[in-house]
Design a protein around this motif. Sequence first.
Motif, PDB file in Angstrom:
ATOM      1  N   LEU A  31      37.059  41.106  34.377  1.00  0.00           N
ATOM      2  CA  LEU A  31      36.933  41.463  32.808  1.00  0.00           C
ATOM      3  C   LEU A  31      38.132  40.322  32.025  1.00  0.00           C
ATOM      4  O   LEU A  31      39.200  40.308  32.645  1.00  0.00           O
ATOM      5  N   ARG A  32      37.619  39.804  30.829  1.00  0.00           N
ATOM      6  CA  ARG A  32      38.570  39.177  30.231  1.00  0.00           C
ATOM      7  C   ARG A  32      39.677  40.080  29.719  1.00  0.00           C
ATOM      8  O   ARG A  32      39.607  40.884  28.971  1.00  0.00           O
ATOM      9  N   LYS A  33      40.920  39.698  29.774  1.00  0.00           N
ATOM     10  CA  LYS A  33      42.112  40.252  29.318  1.00  0.00           C
ATOM     11  C   LYS A  33      42.519  40.215  28.152  1.00  0.00           C
ATOM     12  O   LYS A  33      42.957  40.985  27.264  1.00  0.00           O
ATOM     13  N   ASP A  34      42.320  38.888  27.704  1.00  0.00           N
ATOM     14  CA  ASP A  34      42.363  38.549  26.242  1.00  0.00           C
ATOM     15  C   ASP A  34      41.788  39.323  25.188  1.00  0.00           C
ATOM     16  O   ASP A  34      42.202  39.264  24.075  1.00  0.00           O
ATOM     17  N   LEU A  35      40.810  39.934  25.582  1.00  0.00           N
ATOM     18  CA  LEU A  35      39.907  40.332  24.515  1.00  0.00           C
ATOM     19  C   LEU A  35      40.731  41.787  23.753  1.00  0.00           C
ATOM     20  O   LEU A  35      40.591  41.971  22.850  1.00  0.00           O
ATOM     21  N   SER A  36      41.667  42.312  24.799  1.00  0.00           N
ATOM     22  CA  SER A  36      42.358  43.361  24.095  1.00  0.00           C
ATOM     23  C   SER A  36      43.548  42.836  23.561  1.00  0.00           C
ATOM     24  O   SER A  36      44.307  43.987  23.186  1.00  0.00           O
ATOM     25  N   GLN A  50      32.131  46.221  27.880  1.00  0.00           N
ATOM     26  CA  GLN A  50      31.573  44.834  28.610  1.00  0.00           C
ATOM     27  C   GLN A  50      31.386  44.910  30.159  1.00  0.00           C
ATOM     28  O   GLN A  50      30.475  44.576  30.646  1.00  0.00           O
ATOM     29  N   ALA A  51      32.307  45.680  30.622  1.00  0.00           N
ATOM     30  CA  ALA A  51      32.427  45.856  32.243  1.00  0.00           C
ATOM     31  C   ALA A  51      31.143  46.655  32.707  1.00  0.00           C
ATOM     32  O   ALA A  51      30.654  46.454  33.508  1.00  0.00           O
ATOM     33  N   CYS A  52      31.010  47.852  31.580  1.00  0.00           N
ATOM     34  CA  CYS A  52      29.917  48.732  32.135  1.00  0.00           C
ATOM     35  C   CYS A  52      28.501  47.812  31.744  1.00  0.00           C
ATOM     36  O   CYS A  52      27.683  48.012  32.779  1.00  0.00           O
ATOM     37  N   HIS A  53      28.412  46.988  31.008  1.00  0.00           N
ATOM     38  CA  HIS A  53      27.116  46.044  30.721  1.00  0.00           C
ATOM     39  C   HIS A  53      26.711  45.096  31.821  1.00  0.00           C
ATOM     40  O   HIS A  53      25.791  44.918  32.392  1.00  0.00           O
TER      41      HIS A  53
END
Length: 140
Positions: A31-36, A50-53
Amino acid sequence: MHWGVGPALHLGRKMAASGAGPQILVQYLVLRKDLSQAPFSWPAGAVVAQACHAATAALHLHRDHPHTAAYLRELGRMRKVVLEAADETTLKELAETLQQNNIDHMLWLEQPENIATCIALRPYPKEEVNQYLKRFRLFK
């Protein structure tokens, strides 16, 4: 092609006959860290979604694979590992590496932005995919 229950049970029997215990399957997500973080600053729920999708899509796409079938039969024993990628470039580079090495995965693209947010592999024995994921750390 539908694998059904037969081949997955056969896989378990082969391992039991060889003296090994049941094969432990893990679904890895990157999962992309920069999104948070700024400038995106997505809420935690949006990042988790996003991870669930990606996980759901990977399981659906590879539902007929014996490893996926075995993983889904053991709902109470599912193992997922969520790793972090620094940014979209890093995520896309991993997707390319996985593609080149025939590792089944799903690169989730968030719409309408059309940006890569997460990669989910189908369930795999850890030793089959560790070499591609060892440079990524656990998502924090």
